[in-house]
Design an enzyme around this catalytic site. Structure first.
Site, PDB file in Angstrom:
ATOM      1  N   PHE A   1      -2.963  -0.485  -3.148  1.00  0.00           N
ATOM      2  CA  PHE A   1      -3.298  -0.970  -1.807  1.00  0.00           C
ATOM      3  C   PHE A   1      -4.750  -1.423  -1.734  1.00  0.00           C
ATOM      4  O   PHE A   1      -5.485  -1.390  -2.707  1.00  0.00           O
ATOM      5  CB  PHE A   1      -3.004   0.123  -0.770  1.00  0.00           C
ATOM      6  CG  PHE A   1      -1.551   0.189  -0.339  1.00  0.00           C
ATOM      7  CD1 PHE A   1      -0.545  -0.413  -1.084  1.00  0.00           C
ATOM      8  CD2 PHE A   1      -1.181   0.873   0.823  1.00  0.00           C
ATOM      9  CE1 PHE A   1       0.797  -0.356  -0.681  1.00  0.00           C
ATOM     10  CE2 PHE A   1       0.150   0.942   1.235  1.00  0.00           C
ATOM     11  CZ  PHE A   1       1.139   0.331   0.488  1.00  0.00           C
ATOM     12  N   SER A   2      -5.180  -1.803  -0.528  1.00  0.00           N
ATOM     13  CA  SER A   2      -6.463  -2.486  -0.344  1.00  0.00           C
ATOM     14  C   SER A   2      -7.681  -1.647  -0.680  1.00  0.00           C
ATOM     15  O   SER A   2      -7.638  -0.413  -0.659  1.00  0.00           O
ATOM     16  CB  SER A   2      -6.570  -2.971   1.100  1.00  0.00           C
ATOM     17  OG  SER A   2      -5.683  -4.054   1.247  1.00  0.00           O
TER      18      SER A   2
ATOM     19  N   MET B   1       1.037 -12.999  -0.458  1.00  0.00           N
ATOM     20  CA  MET B   1      -0.281 -12.354  -0.414  1.00  0.00           C
ATOM     21  C   MET B   1      -0.507 -11.776   0.970  1.00  0.00           C
ATOM     22  O   MET B   1      -0.035 -12.318   1.966  1.00  0.00           O
ATOM     23  CB  MET B   1      -1.424 -13.308  -0.785  1.00  0.00           C
ATOM     24  CG  MET B   1      -1.890 -14.272   0.284  1.00  0.00           C
ATOM     25  SD  MET B   1      -3.517 -15.021  -0.078  1.00  0.00           S
ATOM     26  CE  MET B   1      -4.640 -13.748   0.555  1.00  0.00           C
ATOM     27  N   ASN B   2      -1.236 -10.649   1.043  1.00  0.00           N
ATOM     28  CA  ASN B   2      -1.774 -10.221   2.340  1.00  0.00           C
ATOM     29  C   ASN B   2      -3.275  -9.981   2.196  1.00  0.00           C
ATOM     30  O   ASN B   2      -3.981 -10.955   1.848  1.00  0.00           O
ATOM     31  CB  ASN B   2      -0.961  -9.113   3.023  1.00  0.00           C
ATOM     32  CG  ASN B   2      -0.723  -7.842   2.261  1.00  0.00           C
ATOM     33  OD1 ASN B   2      -0.048  -7.825   1.255  1.00  0.00           O
ATOM     34  ND2 ASN B   2      -1.238  -6.735   2.758  1.00  0.00           N
ATOM     35  N   ASP B   3      -3.790  -8.829   2.478  1.00  0.00           N
ATOM     36  CA  ASP B   3      -5.237  -8.635   2.620  1.00  0.00           C
ATOM     37  C   ASP B   3      -6.094  -9.197   1.480  1.00  0.00           C
ATOM     38  O   ASP B   3      -5.806  -8.919   0.310  1.00  0.00           O
ATOM     39  CB  ASP B   3      -5.560  -7.143   2.667  1.00  0.00           C
ATOM     40  CG  ASP B   3      -4.632  -6.346   3.540  1.00  0.00           C
ATOM     41  OD1 ASP B   3      -3.748  -6.920   4.188  1.00  0.00           O
ATOM     42  OD2 ASP B   3      -4.796  -5.106   3.566  1.00  0.00           O
TER      43      ASP B   3
ATOM     44  N   ARG C   1      -6.344   5.242   4.048  1.00  0.00           N
ATOM     45  CA  ARG C   1      -6.389   4.136   3.075  1.00  0.00           C
ATOM     46  C   ARG C   1      -7.493   3.119   3.366  1.00  0.00           C
ATOM     47  O   ARG C   1      -8.134   3.138   4.390  1.00  0.00           O
ATOM     48  CB  ARG C   1      -5.033   3.419   3.045  1.00  0.00           C
ATOM     49  CG  ARG C   1      -4.555   2.855   4.376  1.00  0.00           C
ATOM     50  CD  ARG C   1      -3.192   2.172   4.158  1.00  0.00           C
ATOM     51  NE  ARG C   1      -2.649   1.655   5.398  1.00  0.00           N
ATOM     52  CZ  ARG C   1      -1.814   2.320   6.203  1.00  0.00           C
ATOM     53  NH1 ARG C   1      -1.443   3.547   5.903  1.00  0.00           N
ATOM     54  NH2 ARG C   1      -1.361   1.752   7.310  1.00  0.00           N
ATOM     55  N   ASP C   2      -7.649   2.211   2.413  1.00  0.00           N
ATOM     56  CA  ASP C   2      -8.498   1.021   2.500  1.00  0.00           C
ATOM     57  C   ASP C   2      -9.989   1.355   2.499  1.00  0.00           C
ATOM     58  O   ASP C   2     -10.717   1.073   3.458  1.00  0.00           O
ATOM     59  CB  ASP C   2      -8.128   0.187   3.744  1.00  0.00           C
ATOM     60  CG  ASP C   2      -6.643  -0.089   3.871  1.00  0.00           C
ATOM     61  OD1 ASP C   2      -5.958  -0.063   2.834  1.00  0.00           O
ATOM     62  OD2 ASP C   2      -6.151  -0.299   4.995  1.00  0.00           O
TER      63      ASP C   2
ATOM     64  N   GLN D   1      -4.069  -8.573  -1.997  1.00  0.00           N
ATOM     65  CA  GLN D   1      -2.789  -7.895  -2.049  1.00  0.00           C
ATOM     66  C   GLN D   1      -1.725  -8.916  -2.419  1.00  0.00           C
ATOM     67  O   GLN D   1      -1.565  -9.942  -1.733  1.00  0.00           O
ATOM     68  CB  GLN D   1      -2.462  -7.274  -0.675  1.00  0.00           C
ATOM     69  CG  GLN D   1      -3.339  -6.079  -0.337  1.00  0.00           C
ATOM     70  CD  GLN D   1      -2.951  -4.848  -1.129  1.00  0.00           C
ATOM     71  OE1 GLN D   1      -1.965  -4.205  -0.831  1.00  0.00           O
ATOM     72  NE2 GLN D   1      -3.723  -4.518  -2.156  1.00  0.00           N
TER      73      GLN D   1
ATOM     74  N   GLU E   1      -6.536   0.401  10.032  1.00  0.00           N
ATOM     75  CA  GLU E   1      -6.498  -0.068   8.656  1.00  0.00           C
ATOM     76  C   GLU E   1      -7.778  -0.848   8.341  1.00  0.00           C
ATOM     77  O   GLU E   1      -8.451  -1.368   9.233  1.00  0.00           O
ATOM     78  CB  GLU E   1      -5.298  -1.000   8.449  1.00  0.00           C
ATOM     79  CG  GLU E   1      -3.961  -0.345   8.760  1.00  0.00           C
ATOM     80  CD  GLU E   1      -2.777  -1.251   8.437  1.00  0.00           C
ATOM     81  OE1 GLU E   1      -2.013  -0.909   7.534  1.00  0.00           O
ATOM     82  OE2 GLU E   1      -2.615  -2.292   9.103  1.00  0.00           O
TER      83      GLU E   1
HETATM   84  C1  FRU Z   1      -3.123  -4.056   5.897  1.00  0.00           C
HETATM   85  C2  FRU Z   1      -2.454  -3.116   4.919  1.00  0.00           C
HETATM   86  C3  FRU Z   1      -3.428  -2.081   4.377  1.00  0.00           C
HETATM   87  C4  FRU Z   1      -2.816  -1.702   3.065  1.00  0.00           C
HETATM   88  C5  FRU Z   1      -2.222  -3.004   2.600  1.00  0.00           C
HETATM   89  C6  FRU Z   1      -0.938  -2.876   1.851  1.00  0.00           C
HETATM   90  O1  FRU Z   1      -2.454  -5.291   5.984  1.00  0.00           O
HETATM   91  O2  FRU Z   1      -1.331  -2.476   5.526  1.00  0.00           O
HETATM   92  O3  FRU Z   1      -3.637  -0.992   5.244  1.00  0.00           O
HETATM   93  O4  FRU Z   1      -3.742  -1.199   2.164  1.00  0.00           O
HETATM   94  O5  FRU Z   1      -2.008  -3.786   3.761  1.00  0.00           O
HETATM   95  O6  FRU Z   1      -0.496  -4.114   1.372  1.00  0.00           O
END
Ligand code: FRU
Length: 484
Positions: free
Chosen positions: A102-103, A40-42, A159-160, A58, A224
């Site tokens: 993506f986010s 997992m990330n964001d 993005r985001d 994510q 981001e």
């Molecule tokens: C930040 C990021 C966002 C992107 C997402 C992709 O950690 O790079 O900018 O949307 O992660 O996983």
């Protein structure tokens, strides 16, 4: 075709043994949220909906590494105990998000829950809605709703989205930047979340011209995950860039943002934060706690990335951002120990007798006395050879962990006579530190042995004093470290 069959069989086989392996992994947190397995990330689109907190994130279902981004989904009644739900969004083959979802964020569009996210590649903005209480999501047929960056702008990324309602329109802050200049947040408006018009940059930063980092996020030419929201009688903007989480507090007028104060949301392993309002109207901050070990170690463990505990944001009397643990985590407290007035002599660290555990909340007040450096050592082995320090260095005005960075100098300056007040959450390999209501430091501690759970105090260049310490044992949120 044959390769597909092989992959799905081997994935199923690997997951058969996965819960047992994860449950026995002493590095895996017990009261922080993380997916049952994989990467997992964001955190994405946190929203309080009909009495429940929904969290998306994510997620890579194919392993404990970044790639094939989906949106994982979980639900909670208290922001602490979570139930895993099926993946909310997956890339559509041949679609505008074929290379990753993506986010993004969530809004309530007059009763219709709506997700706004970035599809890639190229980076475009898309929406999806749910008609069954946030369980399944239908992508808008006219996606992408923003198909390309504004004409004439050469951007470093796009993005985001962070979307809010203001008077009769929707507004979007979008992470972006300009090569050779700096990161930027682009401002869009829309009457209906579908037709979007670019207005201008909400705010533009200054890149680090001396940076030798690779890529625009590393140099600060790309911002981001912007978040923009009112707090008290100010507005707050924060972004993620150069591995950090800078925030700005200022005035928002005529669709422009003018910062007056700046700082950092966290000085450690913390990235891509996002906010929401809780049931009481508090502004809650969530962040991704990344790993600090090799990608090979992450793949072997079968999981990577953790969600931070909820934090409450406020504007302090001194104009800076207040960051405190959300009161919801207090429900996990079980046994309590109290200590008063323990001298911390100059020299070797000494263990606090009877204090140990891999799931703890510690609340300490330390008088620095005449020590130059002093602090708490966590996750200590019996001989104190293994430990994770949280150290305050007075000449550098720095609170740091095991590997201080020069960039952390000045992150915590105590006023004359001010004591160090720490709230520390220890959860296996995760340590979240809150200092004096204005500074956070998230650390990772990969102790070699499950039994390395002691707590010690130390001082250097003088002696300090622990004025008070409360230790709470924290109750795991599931019986088997699987969250749900
Ligand atoms: C930040 C990021 C966002 C992107 C997402 C992709 O950690 O790079 O900018 O949307 O992660 O996983």
């Amino acid at each position: 075709m044959r390769r597909r069959t092989f992959l799905s069989v081997s994935t199923a086989a690997a997951f058969g043994a996965e819960p047992r392996k994860q449950a026995a992994d002493h590095q895996r947190p017990k009261y922080h949220f993380l997916p049952a397995a994989n990467w997992m990330n964001d955190p994405n689109a946190p929203i309080f909906w009909k009495g429940k907190y929904h969290m998306f994130y994510q997620y890579n279902p194919n392993g404990a590494f970044w790639g094939t981004m989906h949106w994982g989904h979980a639900v909670s009644t208290d922001m602490i105990h979570w139930k895993h739900l099926p993946v909310a969004l997956a890339p559509t083959p041949g679609g505008t998000d074929k290379d990753g979802v993506f986010s993004g964020c969530a809004v309530d569009n007059n009763g219709a829950p709506t997700l706004i996210y970035t599809g890639t590649k190229p980076e475009v903005q898309c929406i999806a809605t749910s008609s069954d209480g946030l369980h399944t999501w239908k992508k808008h047929e006219g996606n992408p709703v923003i198909p390309r960056p504004p004409a004439g702008l050469a951007v470093t990324g796009f993005r985001d989205p962070c979307v809010w309602r203001e008077n009769d329109a929707w507004y979007m802050a979008l992470g972006s930047g300009f090569a050779g200049v700096g990161g930027a947040v682009l401002l869009y408006s829309s009457p209906d979340l579908i037709q979007w018009t670019y207005m201008h940059p909400l705010f533009t930063g200054i890149m680090d011209a001396k940076s030798t980092a690779k890529g625009p996020v590393g140099t600060g030419e790309m911002w981001e995950c912007p978040s923009f929201f009112p707090l008290g009688d100010k507005h707050v903007l924060f972004v993620s860039t150069q591995g950090g989480t800078p925030y700005f507090i200022g005035k928002y007028k005529d669709f422009r943002f003018e910062p007056e104060v700046q700082g950092h949301l966290d000085h450690g392993a913390y990235y891509a934060p996002i906010t929401q309002l809780d049931a009481q109207g508090r502004r809650i901050l969530w962040g991704w706690i990344p790993e600090r070990r090799s990608s090979q170690a992450q793949r072997t463990a079968g999981w990577s990335g953790v969600l931070s505990l909820p934090r409450v944001l406020s504007i302090r009397a001194d104009g800076r951002l207040g960051i405190d643990p959300a009161p919801q985590s207090r429900g996990l407290r079980q046994g309590r120990q109290n200590f008063l007035n323990i001298a911390i002599p100059d020299g070797k660290p000494a263990r606090i007798p009877g204090v140990s555990g891999d799931c703890l909340e510690l609340r300490a007040e330390i008088d620095p006395g005449d020590a130059d450096e002093y602090g708490i050592q966590l996750c200590c082995s019996a001989d104190l050879i293994d430990s994770t320090p949280i150290v305050h260095n007075r000449s550098l005005n720095r609170l740091s962990g095991a590997q201080p960075h020069a960039s952390q100098n000045g992150n915590l300056m105590l006023a004359e006579g001010e004591t160090l007040r720490l709230t520390i959450f220890v959860d296996c390999s995760v340590i979240e530190v809150f200092a004096n209501g204005r500074m956070c430091l998230t650390e990772r501690a990969y102790t070699a042995k499950p039994g390395n759970t002691g707590v010690a105090l130390y001082a250097k260049g003088g002696s300090a004093k622990l004025k008070s310490l409360q230790v709470f044992e924290m109750k795991p949120i599931s019986a088997d470290r699987m969250t749900t």
